[in-house]
Design an enzyme around this catalytic site. Structure first.
Site, PDB file in Angstrom:
ATOM      1  NE  ARG A 146      -3.810  -1.993   2.697  1.00  0.00           N
ATOM      2  CZ  ARG A 146      -3.383  -4.016   3.175  1.00  0.00           C
ATOM      3  NH1 ARG A 146      -2.499  -4.053   4.042  1.00  0.00           N
ATOM      4  NH2 ARG A 146      -3.832  -3.969   3.553  1.00  0.00           N
ATOM      5  CE  LYS A 170      -6.253  -0.599   4.766  1.00  0.00           C
ATOM      6  NZ  LYS A 170      -8.217  -1.277   3.899  1.00  0.00           N
ATOM      7  CG  HIS A 240      -5.269   0.918  -4.060  1.00  0.00           C
ATOM      8  ND1 HIS A 240      -4.417   1.361  -2.859  1.00  0.00           N
ATOM      9  CD2 HIS A 240      -6.172   0.168  -4.285  1.00  0.00           C
ATOM     10  CE1 HIS A 240      -5.006   0.133  -2.119  1.00  0.00           C
ATOM     11  NE2 HIS A 240      -6.194   0.011  -3.070  1.00  0.00           N
ATOM     12  NE  ARG A 243      -3.066  -3.420  -1.642  1.00  0.00           N
ATOM     13  CZ  ARG A 243      -2.577  -4.025  -0.489  1.00  0.00           C
ATOM     14  NH1 ARG A 243      -1.449  -4.228  -0.936  1.00  0.00           N
ATOM     15  NH2 ARG A 243      -3.788  -4.637  -0.085  1.00  0.00           N
ATOM     16  CG  HIS A 266      -6.060  -8.282   0.594  1.00  0.00           C
ATOM     17  ND1 HIS A 266      -6.853  -8.899  -0.620  1.00  0.00           N
ATOM     18  CD2 HIS A 266      -6.179  -7.203   1.087  1.00  0.00           C
ATOM     19  CE1 HIS A 266      -6.445  -7.830  -1.596  1.00  0.00           C
ATOM     20  NE2 HIS A 266      -5.658  -6.905  -0.414  1.00  0.00           N
ATOM     21  CE1 TYR A 275      -6.175  -6.998  -8.012  1.00  0.00           C
ATOM     22  CE2 TYR A 275      -6.395  -7.411  -5.408  1.00  0.00           C
ATOM     23  CZ  TYR A 275      -6.519  -6.854  -6.334  1.00  0.00           C
ATOM     24  OH  TYR A 275      -6.343  -5.528  -5.619  1.00  0.00           O
TER      25      TYR A 275
END
Length: 294
Positions: A146, A170, A240, A243, A266, A275
């Site tokens: 990120r 995160k 982004h 990514r 994730h 994806y």
């Protein structure tokens, strides 16, 4: 002195909870607090809230905001009301039975390999800023991290021998991500240019602004916008998007979805599964072009 809004003390306590216990990012906290204060301005004090007040607020938002934005606002309100219930400000959570508005999930924007090559060739390699920008794009595309993880990188986080970088994602979760040799070469070139310009490179931030401070996510977005336009790639390609491009190209080359999940950091495989839709679209386009009965 401005008057305090309804439930402001509870909002401040909740914001401290998000920051200190949930380790939410400053951006997330600002957005959530803003959403909740807007909600309370319409619905009233937390202690008097009912489910019908929340439904009335959602009806007011419908048509005035995108479904994804409404869902985010409702998530903020739910988090706040759960917190109020946990600390005894509410006997029961009035949002418990409220359904989240369904929204169409947009396919992630990504670049073709040719577009990536043109973007990487755009920065001026004769200037320090150009070396830096080239290294930024190489690292984002090579590792899939990120932009907030990129700007948080210190030189100590880059292991050139193991060809990995250590990032803080995160929820302040740390992970180690592989990085390709072209990205490492771009970093080495940028580091040498920094040293030649008298910028310390033994420790501290990898990516700095012209004043020597740590580069921000917004600054990376602005510089990428400039280079994207210069390269002729889609104008809406953001940091982004690199990514997304990283994940899409890996999947298209046969990488396992679980491995991509780990690389992207994730928490849920369902987040990574979008994806597969990107790759399916590519396959459908190829089918439409090639099949005589398509």
């Amino acid at each position: 002195m401005p008057s305090r809004s309804a439930g402001d003390d509870a909002v401040e306590a909740w914001a401290a909870h998000l920051r200190n216990e949930r380790h939410a990012s400053p951006h997330t906290i600002r957005a959530y607090v803003s959403d909740v204060r807007q909600f309370l301005a319409v619905a009233g004090r937390p202690a008097s809230l009912r489910a019908d007040d929340i439904r009335h607020w959602l009806r007011r938002l419908d048509g005035a905001a995108q479904r994804a934005s409404i869902a985010r606002k409702l998530a903020a309100v739910r988090s706040f009301l759960r917190f109020c219930t946990d600390i005894g400000r509410l006997d029961a959570d009035p949002s418990a039975g409220i359904a989240t508005p369904k929204s169409r999930r947009k396919l992630p924007t990504h670049l073709t390999l040719d577009q990536v090559d043109r973007l990487l060739a755009t920065p001026d390699g004769e200037r320090l800023a150009g070396r830096r920008d080239r290294a930024i794009f190489e690292v984002l595309y090579s590792s899939g991290i990120r932009v907030s993880e990129l700007t948080g990188l210190d030189w100590a986080d880059v292991d050139t021998e193991a060809e990995v970088v250590r990032v803080l994602g995160k929820g302040r979760k740390e992970r180690v991500v592989p990085i390709g040799r072209p990205a490492l070469r771009a970093l080495a070139g940028y580091r040498a240019a920094c040293a030649a310009a008298g910028v310390a490179v033994q420790r501290g931030p990898v990516f700095r602004n012209l004043r020597g401070g740590r580069l921000t996510s917004r600054s990376v977005a602005r510089l990428m916008e400039r280079h994207v336009l210069a390269s002729g790639s889609p104008a809406k390609a953001t940091p982004h998007a690199l990514r997304h491009t990283f994940a899409t190209h890996l999947l298209g080359a046969g990488a396992d979805l679980r491995a991509i999940q780990e690389l992207l950091g994730h928490a849920s495989l369902s987040t990574t599964q979008r994806y597969t839709h990107v790759d399916l679209r590519r396959l459908m386009e190829a089918y439409d072009r090639a099949h005589p009965r398509a």
